[in-house]
Design a protein around this motif. Structure first.
Motif, mmCIF file in Angstrom:
data_model
loop_
_atom_site.group_PDB
_atom_site.id
_atom_site.type_symbol
_atom_site.label_atom_id
_atom_site.label_comp_id
_atom_site.label_asym_id
_atom_site.label_seq_id
_atom_site.Cartn_x
_atom_site.Cartn_y
_atom_site.Cartn_z
ATOM 1 N N VAL A 382 40.550 18.679 -9.757
ATOM 2 C CA VAL A 382 41.877 18.400 -9.184
ATOM 3 C C VAL A 382 42.156 19.344 -8.019
ATOM 4 C CG1 VAL A 382 44.357 18.467 -9.653
ATOM 5 C CG2 VAL A 382 42.804 17.444 -11.319
ATOM 6 N N GLY A 383 41.804 20.626 -8.190
ATOM 7 C CA GLY A 383 42.071 21.609 -7.148
ATOM 8 C C GLY A 383 41.292 21.373 -5.870
ATOM 9 N N LEU A 384 40.126 20.742 -5.940
ATOM 10 C CA LEU A 384 39.358 20.446 -4.729
ATOM 11 C C LEU A 384 39.709 19.080 -4.151
ATOM 12 C CD1 LEU A 384 35.776 21.796 -5.566
ATOM 13 C CD2 LEU A 384 37.499 22.799 -4.069
ATOM 14 N N LEU A 385 40.019 18.115 -5.000
ATOM 15 C CA LEU A 385 40.351 16.786 -4.493
ATOM 16 C C LEU A 385 41.661 16.777 -3.710
ATOM 17 C CD1 LEU A 385 39.327 14.386 -7.406
ATOM 18 C CD2 LEU A 385 38.271 14.608 -5.164
ATOM 19 N N VAL A 386 42.619 17.587 -4.137
ATOM 20 C CA VAL A 386 43.915 17.605 -3.440
ATOM 21 C C VAL A 386 43.767 18.036 -1.978
ATOM 22 C CG1 VAL A 386 46.166 18.745 -3.342
ATOM 23 C CG2 VAL A 386 45.316 17.861 -5.519
ATOM 24 N N PRO A 387 43.156 19.188 -1.658
ATOM 25 C CA PRO A 387 43.042 19.564 -0.243
ATOM 26 C C PRO A 387 42.069 18.687 0.542
ATOM 27 C CG PRO A 387 41.890 21.156 -1.625
ATOM 28 C CD PRO A 387 42.645 20.266 -2.538
ATOM 29 N N PHE A 388 40.967 18.263 -0.078
ATOM 30 C CA PHE A 388 40.011 17.441 0.659
ATOM 31 C C PHE A 388 40.538 16.029 0.898
ATOM 32 C CE2 PHE A 388 36.872 20.706 -0.471
ATOM 33 C CZ PHE A 388 36.229 20.841 0.757
ATOM 34 N N ALA A 389 41.339 15.524 -0.042
ATOM 35 C CA ALA A 389 41.974 14.230 0.196
ATOM 36 C C ALA A 389 42.974 14.326 1.347
ATOM 37 C CB ALA A 389 42.673 13.753 -1.077
ATOM 38 N N ALA A 390 43.733 15.424 1.395
ATOM 39 C CA ALA A 390 44.659 15.632 2.508
ATOM 40 C C ALA A 390 43.902 15.756 3.828
ATOM 41 C CB ALA A 390 45.501 16.884 2.257
ATOM 42 N N ASP A 392 40.949 14.445 4.528
ATOM 43 C CA ASP A 392 40.461 13.104 4.863
ATOM 44 C C ASP A 392 41.560 12.263 5.495
ATOM 45 O OD1 ASP A 392 37.793 13.249 4.159
ATOM 46 O OD2 ASP A 392 38.142 12.735 2.072
ATOM 47 N N ASN A 393 42.760 12.346 4.958
ATOM 48 C CA ASN A 393 43.872 11.566 5.506
ATOM 49 C C ASN A 393 44.228 12.018 6.915
ATOM 50 O OD1 ASN A 393 44.150 10.006 3.178
ATOM 51 N ND2 ASN A 393 45.581 11.455 2.226
ATOM 52 N N ARG A 394 44.208 13.328 7.150
ATOM 53 C CA ARG A 394 44.490 13.839 8.492
ATOM 54 C C ARG A 394 43.439 13.360 9.499
ATOM 55 N NH1 ARG A 394 47.911 18.372 8.661
ATOM 56 N NH2 ARG A 394 49.596 18.006 7.147
ATOM 57 N N PHE A 398 44.086 10.810 12.660
ATOM 58 C CA PHE A 398 43.767 11.214 14.031
ATOM 59 C C PHE A 398 42.854 10.189 14.714
ATOM 60 C CE2 PHE A 398 40.745 13.313 16.907
ATOM 61 C CZ PHE A 398 41.620 13.805 17.861
ATOM 62 N N PHE A 399 41.794 9.795 14.058
ATOM 63 C CA PHE A 399 40.849 8.846 14.670
ATOM 64 C C PHE A 399 41.469 7.457 14.805
ATOM 65 C CE2 PHE A 399 37.732 12.090 13.867
ATOM 66 C CZ PHE A 399 36.753 11.870 14.832
ATOM 67 N N GLU A 400 42.341 7.085 13.857
ATOM 68 C CA GLU A 400 43.009 5.799 13.938
ATOM 69 C C GLU A 400 43.959 5.757 15.127
ATOM 70 O OE1 GLU A 400 43.811 1.923 12.841
ATOM 71 O OE2 GLU A 400 42.442 3.259 11.745
ATOM 72 N N ALA A 401 44.704 6.860 15.334
ATOM 73 C CA ALA A 401 45.664 6.898 16.436
ATOM 74 C C ALA A 401 44.981 7.087 17.793
ATOM 75 C CB ALA A 401 46.673 8.027 16.206
ATOM 76 N N THR A 402 43.889 7.828 17.820
ATOM 77 C CA THR A 402 43.245 8.162 19.086
ATOM 78 C C THR A 402 42.215 7.123 19.523
ATOM 79 O OG1 THR A 402 43.505 10.513 18.524
ATOM 80 C CG2 THR A 402 42.010 9.966 20.355
ATOM 81 N N PHE A 403 41.369 6.710 18.575
ATOM 82 C CA PHE A 403 40.260 5.812 18.933
ATOM 83 C C PHE A 403 40.322 4.453 18.247
ATOM 84 C CE2 PHE A 403 38.709 10.241 18.926
ATOM 85 C CZ PHE A 403 38.428 10.393 20.276
ATOM 86 N N GLY A 408 37.939 6.371 6.898
ATOM 87 C CA GLY A 408 37.867 6.321 5.445
ATOM 88 C C GLY A 408 37.812 7.716 4.838
ATOM 89 N N LEU A 409 37.141 7.830 3.700
ATOM 90 C CA LEU A 409 37.020 9.107 3.002
ATOM 91 C C LEU A 409 35.684 9.754 3.352
ATOM 92 C CD1 LEU A 409 38.371 8.076 -0.526
ATOM 93 C CD2 LEU A 409 39.620 9.195 1.333
#
Length: 543
Positions: A382-390, A392-394, A398-403, A408-409
């Motif tokens: 849980v402690g690693l999925l929370v920051p890495f999921a965040a 991945d979303n960032r 960024f790539f969705e807005a820029t390019f 994905g993940l």
């Protein structure tokens, strides 16, 4: 490479390892504080008290059982003489090879309503289903028994070492003054070996709260199952983080106690280590009682479950050498070998930092890295999925807005993050093993080598690693086997359609296909026997 540059590289690499080991705990804390409390409030009104009471009941039962069996067996094989003592002294470590959840699968098939024991009783006495009472194996008591059988070796090995190294001289002196064996046991041996016994009990306690496979299969509601339920069934990461934080606080409390007991254990030295124990000769009923006390844990914790698994595997429809099973074995070996290589390498970095640059910072880096051993795999996941999921979303935003690209993940659900979770969980075991070997090398060796112009990296590569190759191999083997048996983090973090032997065994057992679960379980036990056999050889050599 200049000495200063090499030392800086080792220093910052060690700090980075410690920071990454601390990341899951910090992430759980932040997610628990910032998340909403709806799920936690619901759990508090319904099952949170049950989680707490069940977890504490398991802990108390396992600690008492492991302490009695481990301490009693260690003292009997060390301080008394009876027929079969030498063989039992070695075999008492064998249950270490069994994961608790595998032990649970074997005994459930054996003791359940449709199993051979109850079926034989009904046939012999012509009982109906309601004509008799039989203990329910899938219960808190049944789970506690599974944990006791596989975890008492922690206490046994540490207590036996303490009896041999610390209490032999005092025990011999007490016997020469007329004290009986039992009086010497309670008045001399137990007080001297208390820190080592307490350390083994605390290790067993940490393993108990970290388990998910056994309690989940037995249908017992603990904090470990609550974390998994909140994350997957309820889809509430904040609730899972809040439960994980509660379990983390308790695990850290146990870790602090274990560190204190380890420090206390180092302060006792009651005599020379080469003094042989004056063993009391047991005969008649006493000898039979001692033999039964030591033989029953071996029979129930190794021989019987091994026979049961073999019998179940013959009745299964699982084909060991099918492409599907070869895939499970391949996945398990890839994860275990990769995680072991990464974990041992980083443990060497941490140990080298303490060796070449001793001080508070080096000690803090090592102690922080050791915390992971006390943290359950589900909490680390849980402690690693929370920051890495965040993250991945960032990246995706960024790539969705820029390019206009959907990334994905990238990290979540990857082998890389799963391997790092294993590293956080097991780097303590690798560090303890490697530093144990490193402590046998006097620092004068490093100083003499430096006068010849060698830097830290050269000393590590040309002196430490060649001399300590046995310690390195042992650390690799221990982490390899631990990863093969690990279940909670693997269930939560594994990539899609990437199953291991442990996951396959758990899935088949959850579907009540226990005969099928016996096949991957046997492979896990067979691999787990490797370090136990090496340990048994060492016990035999020191006997």
């Amino acid at each position: 490479m200049k000495r200063g540059i090499a030392d800086h590289i080792i220093k910052w690499a060690a700090i980075a390892v410690a920071a990454f080991c601390l990341l899951p705990m910090v992430a759980v804390l932040i997610a628990a504080i910032t998340g909403n409390t709806e799920t936690l409030s619901h759990l508090a009104d319904t099952v949170l008290l049950r989680y707490t009471l069940t977890t504490l009941t398991l802990l108390v039962t396992v600690c008492i059982g492991a302490a009695i069996i481990g301490t009693g067996a260690a003292w009997l094989v060390t301080m008394t003489q009876f027929r079969g003592r030498g063989i039992l002294e070695v075999m008492l470590a064998l249950p270490f090879a069994f994961p608790a959840y595998v032990m649970g699968y074997a005994y459930t098939d054996f003791l359940d309503h449709a199993g051979p024991v109850q079926t034989l009783l009904r046939d012999l006495f012509e009982w109906g289903p309601r004509d008799y009472w039989f203990p329910e194996i899938r219960s808190t008591g049944g789970a506690a028994m599974m944990f006791i059988l596989v975890l008492y070796p922690y206490v046994y090995l540490l207590a036996r070492t303490a009896f041999l190294r610390e209490s032999v001289s005092a025990n011999n002196a007490a016997r020469s003054l007329g004290a009986g064996p039992w009086s010497a046991f309670f008045r001399i041996s137990i007080p001297i070996a208390r820190p080592a016994i307490a350390g083994g009990v605390l290790l067993a306690a940490m393993e108990t709260i970290a388990d998910y496979g056994t309690v989940s299969y037995f249908g017992i509601q603990t904090f470990a199952t609550g974390i998994y339920t909140s994350w997957f069934s309820l889809g509430d990461r904040a609730g899972a983080s809040q439960l994980a934080l509660a379990l983390l606080i308790f695990a850290l409390f146990l870790a602090i106690l274990e560190q204190v007991q380890r420090g206390s254990a180092q302060s006792h030295n009651a005599g020379r280590q080469d003094v042989r124990p004056n063993r009391a000769q047991l005969r008649g009923a006493k000898a039979v009682g001692a033999w039964l006390f030591c033989a029953l844990p071996v029979l129930l914790g190794f021989v019987l479950p091994l026979v049961l698994l073999f019998e179940m595997s013959f009745e299964s429809e699982q084909v060991l050498f099918s492409d599907r099973y070869l895939g499970f074995i391949k996945n398990s070996l890839i994860l275990a070998s990769t995680a072991a290589a990464v974990t041992v390498s980083l443990a060497i970095v941490l140990a080298s930092f303490r060796r070449f640059q001793p001080g508070r910072l080096a000690n803090a880096a090592a102690n922080i890295s050791r915390i992971g051993y006390a943290v359950p795999g589900g909490v680390i996941a849980v402690g690693l999925l929370v920051p890495f999921a965040a993250l991945d979303n960032r990246i995706d935003d960024f790539f969705e807005a820029t390019f206009g690209i959907d990334t994905g993940l990238l990290f979540t659900g990857s082998i890389a993050v799963l391997v790092m979770a294993y590293m956080v969980r097991f780097v303590s075991a690798a560090l303890f093993t490697y530093e144990g070997g490193l402590s046998t090398m006097h620092r004068n060796v490093d100083d003499a080598t430096r006068t010849l112009g060698f830097g830290s990296v050269s000393i590590l590569g040309r002196i430490h690693l060649p001399v300590l190759r046995t310690s390195v191999f042992t650390a690799f083997l221990l982490v390899f086997v631990d990863v093969m048996k690990e279940l909670p983090a693997t269930l939560i973090m594994r990539p899609f359609n990437f199953d291991t032997l442990a996951v396959q065994a758990f899935r088949l057992a959850s579907d009540e296909r226990l005969e099928g679960a016996a096949v991957p379980s046997l492979i896990i036990v067979a691999i787990g026997l490797i370090p136990v056999i090496l340990l048994c050889k060492r016990i035999a050599q020191r006997r």
